[in-house]
Design a protein around this motif. Structure first.
Motif, short mmCIF file in Angstrom:
data_model
loop_
_atom_site.label_atom_id
_atom_site.label_comp_id
_atom_site.label_asym_id
_atom_site.label_seq_id
_atom_site.Cartn_x
_atom_site.Cartn_y
_atom_site.Cartn_z
N PRO A 102 42.65 29.67 44.16
CA PRO A 102 43.03 31.09 44.35
C PRO A 102 42.61 31.98 43.17
CG PRO A 102 44.97 29.86 43.72
CD PRO A 102 43.86 28.84 43.87
N TYR A 103 41.29 32.08 42.93
CA TYR A 103 40.83 32.95 41.83
C TYR A 103 41.16 34.42 42.10
CZ TYR A 103 38.03 29.05 39.99
OH TYR A 103 37.61 27.86 39.47
N ARG A 104 41.02 34.85 43.37
CA ARG A 104 41.15 36.27 43.69
C ARG A 104 42.60 36.76 43.73
NH1 ARG A 104 36.61 38.83 45.68
NH2 ARG A 104 34.78 37.51 45.95
N ASN A 105 43.56 35.86 43.56
CA ASN A 105 44.95 36.32 43.58
C ASN A 105 45.29 37.16 42.34
OD1 ASN A 105 45.11 34.90 45.91
ND2 ASN A 105 46.57 33.35 45.19
N SER A 106 44.45 37.12 41.32
CA SER A 106 44.70 37.89 40.10
C SER A 106 43.37 38.34 39.52
CB SER A 106 45.47 37.04 39.07
OG SER A 106 45.54 37.70 37.83
N LYS A 107 43.35 39.55 38.93
CA LYS A 107 42.14 40.03 38.28
C LYS A 107 41.77 39.16 37.08
CE LYS A 107 41.30 43.73 40.77
NZ LYS A 107 41.56 45.07 40.25
N LEU A 108 42.78 38.57 36.42
CA LEU A 108 42.52 37.73 35.26
C LEU A 108 41.74 36.48 35.65
CD1 LEU A 108 42.95 37.01 32.25
CD2 LEU A 108 45.12 35.95 32.94
N THR A 109 42.22 35.75 36.65
CA THR A 109 41.54 34.51 37.07
C THR A 109 40.20 34.81 37.75
OG1 THR A 109 42.85 34.58 39.12
CG2 THR A 109 43.70 33.24 37.29
N TYR A 110 40.11 35.97 38.44
CA TYR A 110 38.84 36.32 39.09
C TYR A 110 37.76 36.61 38.06
CZ TYR A 110 35.58 38.66 42.25
OH TYR A 110 34.48 39.02 42.96
N LEU A 111 38.14 37.26 36.95
CA LEU A 111 37.17 37.56 35.90
C LEU A 111 36.75 36.31 35.15
CD1 LEU A 111 35.65 39.67 34.16
CD2 LEU A 111 37.72 39.89 32.78
N LEU A 112 37.67 35.31 35.02
CA LEU A 112 37.40 34.12 34.21
C LEU A 112 37.04 32.89 35.05
CD1 LEU A 112 40.33 34.40 31.64
CD2 LEU A 112 37.97 35.14 31.35
N GLN A 113 36.73 33.06 36.33
CA GLN A 113 36.54 31.89 37.20
C GLN A 113 35.36 31.03 36.75
OE1 GLN A 113 35.05 32.73 41.23
NE2 GLN A 113 34.85 34.89 40.62
N ASN A 114 34.30 31.63 36.14
CA ASN A 114 33.16 30.82 35.69
C ASN A 114 33.48 30.03 34.43
OD1 ASN A 114 31.58 31.79 37.79
ND2 ASN A 114 30.77 33.49 36.57
N SER A 115 34.58 30.34 33.76
CA SER A 115 34.97 29.62 32.55
C SER A 115 36.18 28.72 32.78
CB SER A 115 35.30 30.62 31.44
OG SER A 115 34.19 31.42 31.15
N LEU A 116 36.62 28.59 34.03
CA LEU A 116 37.78 27.75 34.33
C LEU A 116 37.42 26.55 35.19
CD1 LEU A 116 40.45 30.52 35.15
CD2 LEU A 116 40.12 29.29 33.01
N GLY A 117 36.22 26.53 35.75
CA GLY A 117 35.86 25.46 36.68
C GLY A 117 35.51 24.16 35.97
N GLY A 118 34.90 23.24 36.78
CA GLY A 118 34.60 21.92 36.27
C GLY A 118 33.52 21.91 35.20
N SER A 119 32.65 22.93 35.12
CA SER A 119 31.59 22.95 34.12
C SER A 119 32.00 23.69 32.86
CB SER A 119 30.33 23.60 34.71
OG SER A 119 30.60 24.94 35.06
N ALA A 120 33.28 23.95 32.72
CA ALA A 120 33.76 24.74 31.57
C ALA A 120 34.72 23.91 30.74
CB ALA A 120 34.44 26.02 32.05
N LYS A 121 34.93 24.41 29.49
CA LYS A 121 35.89 23.79 28.59
C LYS A 121 36.97 24.83 28.31
CE LYS A 121 32.28 21.00 26.43
NZ LYS A 121 32.71 19.72 27.04
N MET A 122 38.22 24.41 28.37
CA MET A 122 39.33 25.35 28.24
C MET A 122 40.32 24.82 27.22
SD MET A 122 41.80 26.92 31.19
CE MET A 122 42.54 25.34 31.54
N LEU A 123 40.85 25.75 26.41
CA LEU A 123 41.88 25.41 25.43
C LEU A 123 42.95 26.49 25.48
CD1 LEU A 123 41.47 24.02 21.89
CD2 LEU A 123 42.85 26.05 22.18
N MET A 124 44.22 26.06 25.45
CA MET A 124 45.34 27.01 25.50
C MET A 124 46.22 26.81 24.27
SD MET A 124 48.36 27.54 28.33
CE MET A 124 47.24 28.27 29.53
N PHE A 125 46.46 27.95 23.56
CA PHE A 125 47.45 27.97 22.49
C PHE A 125 48.77 28.44 23.08
CE2 PHE A 125 43.80 28.04 19.66
CZ PHE A 125 44.24 27.31 18.58
#
Length: 694
Positions: free
Chosen positions: A635-658
């Protein structure tokens, strides 16, 4: 020339000598003719003007005694003035002068008229030298009678007859004086006429002499010109002779110099012949060395090419191993950071937050955090003290309150390096309001390098590594953008001027048909190449970001800020290209709503903001869970935040959360919620990342 000049001079002398000796006019004959003519004309003009002012005979007016004296006074002055001009001595008898003039006229012949109608007498008078002033006339001379004696005293007013007699006597004297002046005036007019006739005669003689003088001068001028021509020719020949003599001397000196140079050149030639023979011997040996060096150069070029291939292979291996290391650490990693207690805040109890040592011992960085909490409801029901409940959480790394900004960045520097290698990277800062998210991402006050956040440090690291990679043939370019998502509306934090605050115009769109890259319309994308440019962008974004006062923080960020850096790399020699985005996200504060809170007008706005923030954070959690579970729909489109960052959240991306938490006991509830959300994200596993290479 000399004979002709002497003959002309003798002629002029004879002409002047033949003239009879006359009065003082003849004594001035030695003066130049032109000067005499000039003086005669001036004297003639003066005599005419003076004679025009003389009183005419019989011009007696019937006036009173006083008026007659006033009328005669100018006549006296004019008479004296005329006497000064004409230099006529009235103290001597005029008979001889008239006789002399008559004799001169008789000898010269008939009277002639000059060019201007002036007589020769005027010329004679003009040629005379000024005579000294005549002495005062004595009584008994032939001049006008002079009244001798004192003027009678003034009669009384009643003696009218006596006054009349005096006036009659005075009138008689004036009449006699006037008669005398008229007679003198008549005589002077006759003398003037005779002088004018003599001036006419002299003018004719002057013209003749001027003609002869002109011819003499012409001949003298011709002789002078010939003499000047001959003198100039002589000077020219003398100069030519001097020049040729100097030239001969110079040629002699030059011949001596050439002889010396010849001997010097002969010596140099012999020396150079010896050097040439030595150079030929050295050249033969150098040619052999050149052949050897060319062989070595060819070997070095081959070795360099092999080293370049090997270096490229090592770089690719480094990237592979680096990515493998990051995958072993997890493509989704969670770090926990506890901010220190600020001034004015209450110090928590010693056992509230505990950081157990790492698996390798006390010197191993901590990876767990324990939070103690007492249950107030149980103490109320039983009356006994509430037991303490301890909550343990495990993350990839835990940063206690004393951790420095540099220590935090060291843990993510390898992840930033992955963005330069072509892997999409996204770093979040999550937590409640006032937990230190903005400090972690952007840093503290400007000017203190120890307080710099992750964004400026990451930029410095990327620019430094890109400079090093340029030696291996890689060329990188960076384009930055900074937006915020406030109440599900995208705003450009880098907007300036009239576009500032027009967030409704920004929309998230595909870069082109069939493209997977997302862009924000009407947002500024600024190329950057140094740290100063990035600092200016961060300062502008900090001023434009939406903040508000909340119960937990005086200046709380009420929006999600997203700093995006698009990295493009190219290796022209090998035809390789790579590109990936680096996203550094400062999430808004995650607070729960109190359903029993009475809301005013200002609190309603805070309520809508909190609802939008919690909704987007919930969507972020759902997206991460869907990716972890490999669901078909994310559900990327449920929020503007996830829709903007969808190319950096998928399987080809690396993610780190503080996950940032507060050390205060009063925020324990929000801290537990943040830790629980971060634990769920930490349990998610995303597929292997792939570099975006072309």
């Amino acid at each position: 020339m000399r004979g002709r000049g002497s003959r002309d001079t003798g002629t002029l002398s004879a002409a002047f000598a033949s003239r009879p000796v006359r009065t003082t006019v003849d004594m001035q004959a030695q003066r130049p003719p032109l000067l005499e003519v000039k003086r005669n004309l001036e004297l003639n003009t003066a005599l005419v003007k003076s004679s025009s002012r003389l009183p005419l005979a019989g011009s007696r007016l019937k006036r009173g005694p006083d008026q007659m004296e006033d009328a005669l006074e100018p006549a006296k002055k004019r008479t004296r003035g005329m006497g000064a001009v004409t230099k006529v001595d009235t103290s001597r008898p005029r008979g001889p002068l008239l006789s002399t003039v008559s004799q001169t006229a008789a000898q010269k012949g008939p009277k002639k008229t000059g060019p201007r109608g002036c007589s020769t007498a005027g010329t004679v008078l003009r040629n005379q030298k000024p005579a000294p002033a005549a002495p005062a006339q004595k009584p008994g001379t032939s001049t006008a009678p002079v009244v001798v004696g004192k003027k009678p005293g003034k009669r009384p007013a009643w003696d009218l007859k006596g006054q009349l007699c005096d006036l009659n006597e005075e009138l008689k004297r004036y009449r006699e004086k006037t008669h005398t002046l008229d007679r003198e005036n008549q005589e002077l007019r006759e003398q003037l006429r005779e002088v004018q006739e003599q001036a006419t005669t002299l003018g004719a003689e002057r013209n003749t002499l001027e003609g002869e003088l002109a011819s003499v001068r012409t001949q003298a001028e011709q002789g002078r010109q010939k003499l000047e021509t001959l003198s100039a020719r002589v000077l020219e020949l003398e100069e030519c002779l001097d020049t040729k003599e100097k030239l001969v001397q110079e040629l002699q000196k030059e011949r001596l110099q050439l002889q010396e140079e010849r001997s010097t050149l002969s010596t140099q030639l012999e020396e150079r012949e010896r050097r040439f023979q030595a150079s030929e011997a050295a050249l033969s040996s150098s040619q052999a060395e050149v052949v050897c060096l060319r062989q070595k150069t060819a070997a070095q070029v081959t070795l360099l090419a092999e080293q370049g291939d090997r270096l490229y292979g090592l770089e690719m291996e480094r990237r592979r191993l680096h990515n493998q290391l990051q995958e072993l650490k997890g493509n989704i990693r969670v770090f926990c950071r506890v901010r220190p207690v600020l001034a004015g805040e209450s110090t928590p109890s010693p056992g509230f937050l505990v950081f157990p040592p790492g698996p390798a011992g006390p010197y191993d960085p901590p990876t767990r955090v324990s939070l103690s909490r007492s249950d107030d409801r149980r103490s109320t029901l039983t009356g006994a003290p509430a037991p303490t409940t301890r909550h343990d959480f495990s993350f990839d790394r835990v940063f206690p309150p004393g951790s420095k900004q540099e220590e935090v960045f060291e843990e993510i520097s390898m992840l930033v390096q992955s963005a330069l290698d072509g892997y999409p990277v996204c770093i979040f800062a999550y937590g409640q309001t006032g937990s230190g998210k903005t400090f972690t991402m952007e840093g503290g006050p400007r000017g203190d390098p120890q307080l710099e956040g992750l964004i400026p440090r990451a930029m410095r690291h990327l620019f430094s590594v890109a400079q090093e990679m340029s030696g291996q043939g890689w060329t990188y370019s960076f384009v930055a953008s900074y937006v915020e998502i406030y109440n599900e509306t995208v705003r450009d934090l880098l907007a300036t001027g009239a576009r500032k605050g027009q967030g409704g115009e920004c929309e998230i769109r595909r870069a082109g048909p069939g493209s997977e890259e997302l862009t924000v319309t009407n947002a500024r994308y600024v190329p950057v190449s140094c740290e100063k440019e990035v600092e200016a962008l961060l300062h502008l974004a900090h001023q434009n970001r939406a903040v508000a006062r909340t119960a937990q923080n005086e200046r709380s960020s009420r929006s999600h800020s997203v700093f995006q850096l698009q990295i493009s790399g190219e290796h022209a020699a090998r035809g390789l290209q790579c590109g990936a985005p680096l996203n550094l996200v400062d999430l808004a504060g995650s607070e729960r709503l109190d359903p029993g809170l009475t809301l005013g007008p200002g609190e309603r706005d805070r309520l809508r903001e909190t609802q939008a923030i919690n909704s987007s954070l919930s969507t972020l959690g759902l997206v991460i869970m869907a990716l972890s579970n490999k669901e078909s729909h994310v559900p990327y489109r449920n929020s503007k935040l996830t829709y903007l960052l969808q190319n950096s959240l998928g399987g080809s991306a690396k993610m780190l959360m503080f996950v940032n938490i507060s050390p205060l006991e009063e925020n324990v509830s929000e801290s537990l919620n943040s830790l629980r959300f971060a634990s769920k994200v930490n349990q998610c596993v995303i597929g292997t990342a792939q570099a975006n290479k072309k």
